[in-house]
Design an enzyme around this catalytic site. Structure first.
Site, short mmCIF file in Angstrom:
data_model
loop_
_atom_site.label_atom_id
_atom_site.label_comp_id
_atom_site.label_asym_id
_atom_site.label_seq_id
_atom_site.Cartn_x
_atom_site.Cartn_y
_atom_site.Cartn_z
N HIS A 158 119.70 -51.40 -25.02
CA HIS A 158 118.74 -52.47 -24.74
C HIS A 158 118.81 -52.76 -23.24
O HIS A 158 119.88 -52.61 -22.63
CB HIS A 158 119.11 -53.78 -25.46
CG HIS A 158 118.91 -53.77 -26.94
ND1 HIS A 158 119.86 -54.24 -27.82
CD2 HIS A 158 117.87 -53.35 -27.70
CE1 HIS A 158 119.41 -54.12 -29.06
NE2 HIS A 158 118.20 -53.58 -29.02
N CYS A 189 123.53 -61.11 -26.08
CA CYS A 189 122.98 -60.67 -27.38
C CYS A 189 123.00 -61.81 -28.38
O CYS A 189 122.18 -61.85 -29.29
CB CYS A 189 123.84 -59.56 -27.97
SG CYS A 189 123.96 -58.09 -26.99
N GLU A 221 112.34 -54.62 -30.11
CA GLU A 221 113.70 -55.17 -30.22
C GLU A 221 113.78 -56.59 -29.69
O GLU A 221 114.86 -57.10 -29.36
CB GLU A 221 114.68 -54.24 -29.50
CG GLU A 221 114.70 -52.82 -30.06
CD GLU A 221 115.63 -52.63 -31.27
OE1 GLU A 221 116.74 -53.18 -31.27
OE2 GLU A 221 115.22 -51.92 -32.22
O1 SUG Z 1 121.44 -53.43 -32.67
N1 SUG Z 1 124.90 -53.64 -33.25
C1 SUG Z 1 123.71 -54.19 -32.66
C2 SUG Z 1 124.03 -54.84 -31.35
C3 SUG Z 1 122.87 -55.60 -30.79
C4 SUG Z 1 123.10 -56.08 -29.41
N2 SUG Z 1 121.99 -56.82 -28.96
C5 SUG Z 1 121.55 -56.85 -27.69
N3 SUG Z 1 121.91 -55.99 -26.79
N4 SUG Z 1 120.66 -57.76 -27.41
C6 SUG Z 1 122.63 -53.12 -32.48
O2 SUG Z 1 123.00 -51.98 -32.16
C7 SUG Z 1 126.20 -52.62 -35.02
C8 SUG Z 1 126.42 -52.83 -36.50
C9 SUG Z 1 127.51 -51.98 -37.05
O3 SUG Z 1 127.72 -50.87 -36.59
O4 SUG Z 1 128.18 -52.45 -38.01
C10 SUG Z 1 124.91 -53.23 -34.53
O5 SUG Z 1 123.96 -53.36 -35.26
#
Ligand code: SUG
Length: 448
Positions: free
Chosen positions: A250, A371, A174
């Site tokens: 994460h 993020c 990730e």
């Molecule tokens: O991968 N949300 C992302 C959020 C990522 C956050 N990144 C960090 N913590 N670095 C994920 O879960 C949600 C998309 C949706 O539901 O439409 C989403 O992909």
């Protein structure tokens, strides 16, 4: 030579929507099917970039991806013209159309893992695009991510790019969301801290019971090998499986580090004392004085951390050596978290100031300030070798806000994703964007 941490923020794409796609990410699941406002989302992100630039930090921008990803739908068997592909997916497999429309590439902390030149065997800055293998909608990001990073950091004398790890669960990666670098100075050799959720091959490591652990130890080790990091400069730690089960998908949802400092929640890791001792010893050998700030569960619970995104903050070094924390508005809305932050900044410790940003559109999908940014430590020569088109300036901010105003919708719901017009709007916008950012042809519609 002077060195910098440059934050490259993901520009939110025109299809930003709430698809409920990320099992284990509480915000994504609870806001599923709400209508979104892509224009507001992009402007909120740009406002953060502008503010950091005006505070004197080095700021860059990372382009969004082509969505709907028609090529991804074709790989799943939908055929005909582009409009027919979208229409057929909407009729037969709406969840696949929603996934192919996700603007999730905005969370660029997941785009790649980056090791600065001071840490790597060949003295170049290394990038490994993350396979984001845990979620289908994110697993389709890395080919374009690699092209965009390649166009931003093109000079092979300074920059080395690795393709994503094999796309299987054993190598779930990730990117920088589970990677932090500690150092005395950005230009000096540091200690790279890799946090994993489970091991794919070694059953001695416990795994969460409810939600998936997205990052494996084996993926982190592969990235460290690819980047040519020495054992003295790497520490691995396991995330506490019970916090993953509470929505910490994460590590950057429960800890953040910068310079010589780790700011973390008491429940974030397994074997915390051992890990802290190793970080202290290894950073010490590199001339650094490792320090940690532990937030006790008696003051802030894991649930508070997940709801407020306290740890998904940006911890930034100011010129006088003190630090600044960039937090989302949700921290002010949580009484315990806000009280903790007041105490933290008035205690005379390293973190002296907190700045609050409204990033609600992204937050509702589980993406906070940290993020939205990919950190790249660069020395002056390397910074000069970056494509200048992606470095934030006042004129670029003006151009990008105008571009968003011109091309983005202010309301998007699931039904709108089936509108073939949306694809045309996105392609028109992105074609213009590649000219603004001087990226060349990076999108499938530009190269196929
Ligand atoms: O991968 N949300 C992302 C959020 C990522 C956050 N990144 C960090 N913590 N670095 C994920 O879960 C949600 C998309 C949706 O539901 O439409 C989403 O992909």
């Amino acid at each position: 030579m002077k060195s910098y941490e440059v934050n490259f923020d993901g520009l939110v794409g025109p299809t930003h929507n709430y698809g409920g796609l990320s099992y284990g990410n509480v915000a994504s699941q609870s806001n599923s099917q709400q209508s979104s406002n892509p224009k507001e989302a992009a402007l909120q992100g740009l406002a953060k970039m502008k503010a950091l630039m005006e505070m004197g930090f080095q700021q860059g921008v990372l382009a969004p991806q082509e969505r709907p990803d028609v090529a991804a739908l074709r790989r799943l068997g939908f055929s005909g013209s582009d409009a027919q592909v979208i229409e057929r997916a909407a009729k037969d497999a709406m969840p696949l159309l929603v996934a192919s429309c996700s603007a999730s590439s905005m969370w660029v902390a997941n785009a790649a893992t980056v090791s600065p030149s001071a840490d790597t065997a060949d003295g170049r800055v290394h990038f490994t695009a993350a396979n984001l293998n845990c979620k289908y909608h994110r697993s389709i990001e890395h080919p374009t991510t690699s092209r965009v990073l390649g166009a931003m950091f093109a000079d092979q004398k300074h920059f080395a790019h690795h393709t994503a790890l094999p796309a299987v669960a054993q190598f779930g990666d990730e990117g920088a969301a589970n990677h932090t670098r500690f150092c005395r100075d950005y230009g000096q050799a540091g200690v790279e801290f890799f946090v994993f959720g489970r091991s794919a091959f070694d059953t001695r490591y416990p795994a969460p019971q409810k939600y998936p652990a997205r990052q494996t130890l084996e993926a982190s080790q592969a990235v460290a090998r690819l980047h040519g990091l020495s054992d003295d400069g790497v520490v691995y730690a396991q995330q506490n499986p019970s916090v993953i089960d509470q929505g910490v998908f994460h590590n950057d949802v429960i800890a953040v580090g910068n310079g010589e400092v780790l700011f973390y929640h008491e429940d974030a890791f397994l074997e915390t004392d051992k890990m802290l001792a190793e970080l202290q010893a290894k950073l010490g050998k590199r001339g650094g004085n490792f320090q940690s700030i532990c937030v006790p569960r008696s003051q802030v619970t894991v649930e508070d951390a997940v709801r407020s995104y306290l740890f998904n903050s940006q911890l930034l070094s100011r010129a006088d050596g003190s630090m600044l924390l960039i937090v989302p508005e949700e921290c002010r809305g949580n009484e315990r978290v806000w009280q903790y932050l007041q105490g933290l900044t008035s205690s005379g410790g390293l973190i002296r100031e907190v700045k609050v940003f409204d990033l609600k559109q992204s937050m509702q999908n589980g993406g906070g300030p940290a993020c939205l940014r990919l950190r790249v430590a660069l020395n002056q020569t390397e910074l000069a070798a970056v494509n200048p088109g992606v470095i934030m300036t006042a004129p670029l901010y003006g151009t990008l806000t105008q571009w968003v105003d011109k091309h983005y919708r202010d309301r998007l719901s699931e039904n709108d994703l089936a509108d073939p017009q949306l694809l045309l709007e996105c392609r028109t916008a992105l074609d213009e964007l590649t000219q603004i950012l001087k990226l060349g042809a990076v999108y499938p519609f530009q190269i196929n």
